[in-house]
Design a protein around this motif. Sequence first.
Motif, short mmCIF file in Angstrom:
data_model
loop_
_atom_site.label_atom_id
_atom_site.label_comp_id
_atom_site.label_asym_id
_atom_site.label_seq_id
_atom_site.Cartn_x
_atom_site.Cartn_y
_atom_site.Cartn_z
N TYR A 1 -21.25 -19.87 -32.46
CA TYR A 1 -22.48 -20.63 -32.23
C TYR A 1 -22.94 -20.33 -30.81
CZ TYR A 1 -20.88 -23.04 -36.38
OH TYR A 1 -20.44 -23.32 -37.66
N VAL A 2 -23.99 -19.54 -30.67
CA VAL A 2 -24.51 -19.20 -29.35
C VAL A 2 -25.32 -20.38 -28.83
CG1 VAL A 2 -26.00 -17.64 -28.04
CG2 VAL A 2 -24.55 -16.74 -29.89
N GLU A 3 -24.92 -20.90 -27.68
CA GLU A 3 -25.59 -22.06 -27.09
C GLU A 3 -26.48 -21.68 -25.92
OE1 GLU A 3 -22.22 -24.56 -26.29
OE2 GLU A 3 -22.13 -25.25 -28.37
N GLY A 4 -26.24 -20.51 -25.35
CA GLY A 4 -27.07 -20.04 -24.25
C GLY A 4 -26.87 -18.56 -24.04
N LYS A 5 -27.86 -17.94 -23.40
CA LYS A 5 -27.76 -16.51 -23.16
C LYS A 5 -28.64 -16.13 -21.99
CE LYS A 5 -31.40 -15.70 -26.50
NZ LYS A 5 -31.75 -15.17 -27.79
N ALA A 6 -28.30 -14.99 -21.41
CA ALA A 6 -29.12 -14.39 -20.37
C ALA A 6 -29.15 -12.89 -20.65
CB ALA A 6 -28.54 -14.66 -18.99
N VAL A 7 -30.33 -12.34 -20.77
CA VAL A 7 -30.49 -10.91 -21.01
C VAL A 7 -31.42 -10.38 -19.93
CG1 VAL A 7 -31.24 -9.14 -22.63
CG2 VAL A 7 -30.21 -11.25 -23.50
N VAL A 8 -30.93 -9.46 -19.12
CA VAL A 8 -31.71 -8.86 -18.04
C VAL A 8 -31.51 -7.36 -18.09
CG1 VAL A 8 -32.08 -8.75 -15.55
CG2 VAL A 8 -31.43 -10.93 -16.61
N ASP A 9 -32.61 -6.65 -18.31
CA ASP A 9 -32.56 -5.19 -18.40
C ASP A 9 -31.51 -4.76 -19.42
OD1 ASP A 9 -34.64 -4.98 -16.51
OD2 ASP A 9 -33.20 -5.03 -14.85
N ASP A 10 -30.48 -4.04 -18.97
CA ASP A 10 -29.48 -3.54 -19.91
C ASP A 10 -28.17 -4.34 -19.86
OD1 ASP A 10 -28.55 -2.73 -17.46
OD2 ASP A 10 -28.17 -0.67 -18.04
N ALA A 11 -28.22 -5.58 -19.40
CA ALA A 11 -27.03 -6.43 -19.33
C ALA A 11 -27.31 -7.75 -20.03
CB ALA A 11 -26.62 -6.68 -17.89
N ALA A 12 -26.29 -8.29 -20.66
CA ALA A 12 -26.44 -9.57 -21.36
C ALA A 12 -25.17 -10.39 -21.22
CB ALA A 12 -26.75 -9.34 -22.83
N CYS A 13 -25.35 -11.69 -21.28
CA CYS A 13 -24.24 -12.63 -21.25
C CYS A 13 -24.58 -13.75 -22.24
CB CYS A 13 -24.08 -13.18 -19.84
SG CYS A 13 -22.80 -14.44 -19.69
N ALA A 14 -23.58 -14.21 -22.96
CA ALA A 14 -23.80 -15.31 -23.90
C ALA A 14 -22.63 -16.27 -23.82
CB ALA A 14 -23.95 -14.78 -25.32
N TRP A 15 -22.90 -17.52 -24.14
CA TRP A 15 -21.83 -18.52 -24.17
C TRP A 15 -22.10 -19.47 -25.32
CZ3 TRP A 15 -25.42 -17.75 -20.46
CH2 TRP A 15 -26.40 -18.73 -20.28
N GLY A 16 -21.05 -20.10 -25.76
CA GLY A 16 -21.18 -21.03 -26.88
C GLY A 16 -19.83 -21.45 -27.41
N ARG A 17 -19.76 -21.63 -28.72
CA ARG A 17 -18.55 -22.12 -29.37
C ARG A 17 -18.12 -21.17 -30.48
NH1 ARG A 17 -19.35 -26.74 -32.53
NH2 ARG A 17 -21.52 -26.20 -32.78
N PHE A 18 -16.86 -21.24 -30.80
CA PHE A 18 -16.31 -20.54 -31.95
C PHE A 18 -15.47 -21.54 -32.72
CE2 PHE A 18 -12.68 -18.49 -33.94
CZ PHE A 18 -13.33 -17.58 -34.77
N ILE A 19 -15.65 -21.58 -34.01
CA ILE A 19 -14.84 -22.44 -34.87
C ILE A 19 -14.29 -21.56 -35.99
CG2 ILE A 19 -14.80 -24.41 -36.43
CD1 ILE A 19 -17.17 -25.55 -34.81
N GLY A 20 -12.97 -21.47 -36.07
CA GLY A 20 -12.38 -20.62 -37.09
C GLY A 20 -10.88 -20.78 -37.14
N SER A 21 -10.21 -19.66 -37.46
CA SER A 21 -8.76 -19.69 -37.56
C SER A 21 -8.17 -18.36 -37.11
CB SER A 21 -8.33 -19.99 -39.01
OG SER A 21 -8.81 -18.98 -39.88
N ALA A 22 -6.91 -18.45 -36.71
CA ALA A 22 -6.15 -17.28 -36.35
C ALA A 22 -5.58 -16.66 -37.63
CB ALA A 22 -5.01 -17.67 -35.40
N GLU A 23 -4.99 -15.50 -37.48
CA GLU A 23 -4.45 -14.77 -38.64
C GLU A 23 -3.42 -15.60 -39.40
OE1 GLU A 23 -3.50 -10.14 -39.17
OE2 GLU A 23 -2.35 -11.13 -37.60
N ASP A 24 -2.67 -16.45 -38.70
CA ASP A 24 -1.65 -17.28 -39.36
C ASP A 24 -2.21 -18.58 -39.94
OD1 ASP A 24 -2.13 -18.89 -37.15
OD2 ASP A 24 -0.09 -18.76 -36.36
N GLY A 25 -3.52 -18.76 -39.87
CA GLY A 25 -4.16 -19.96 -40.41
C GLY A 25 -4.34 -21.09 -39.44
N THR A 26 -3.83 -20.95 -38.21
CA THR A 26 -3.98 -21.97 -37.19
C THR A 26 -5.46 -22.14 -36.82
OG1 THR A 26 -1.83 -21.39 -36.28
CG2 THR A 26 -3.29 -22.67 -34.86
#
Length: 87
Positions: free
Chosen positions: A59-84
């Motif tokens: 879930y991207v909550e914010g971003k900054a894109v300037v010329d050829d560089a970008a940064c994004a921040w937000g959340r991730f909700i999911g699981s690891a390979e072992d189901g954690t």
Amino acid sequence: MTFSPEALYAHVDECNWVAVCAMFTPDGVYERPGYPECVGQDAIFVFYAETRTLRGRHYVEGKAVVDDAACAWGRFIGSAEDGTAVT
């Protein structure tokens, strides 16, 4: 074309590594906290296909894109390979 973090993470969530890599130039640099810097499309592909084992939704909550560089921040909700649960 303007870079879209939302599109990048949609491809990541779909495990479409070819589309993820296509969003970077051949010498593009991808930085993630806790991982070594990925330089180039091949390194980015290896990171997603072999190193990163999480699955879920970004879930991207914010971003900054300037010329050829970008940064994004937000959340991730999911699981690891072992189901954690990972957020």
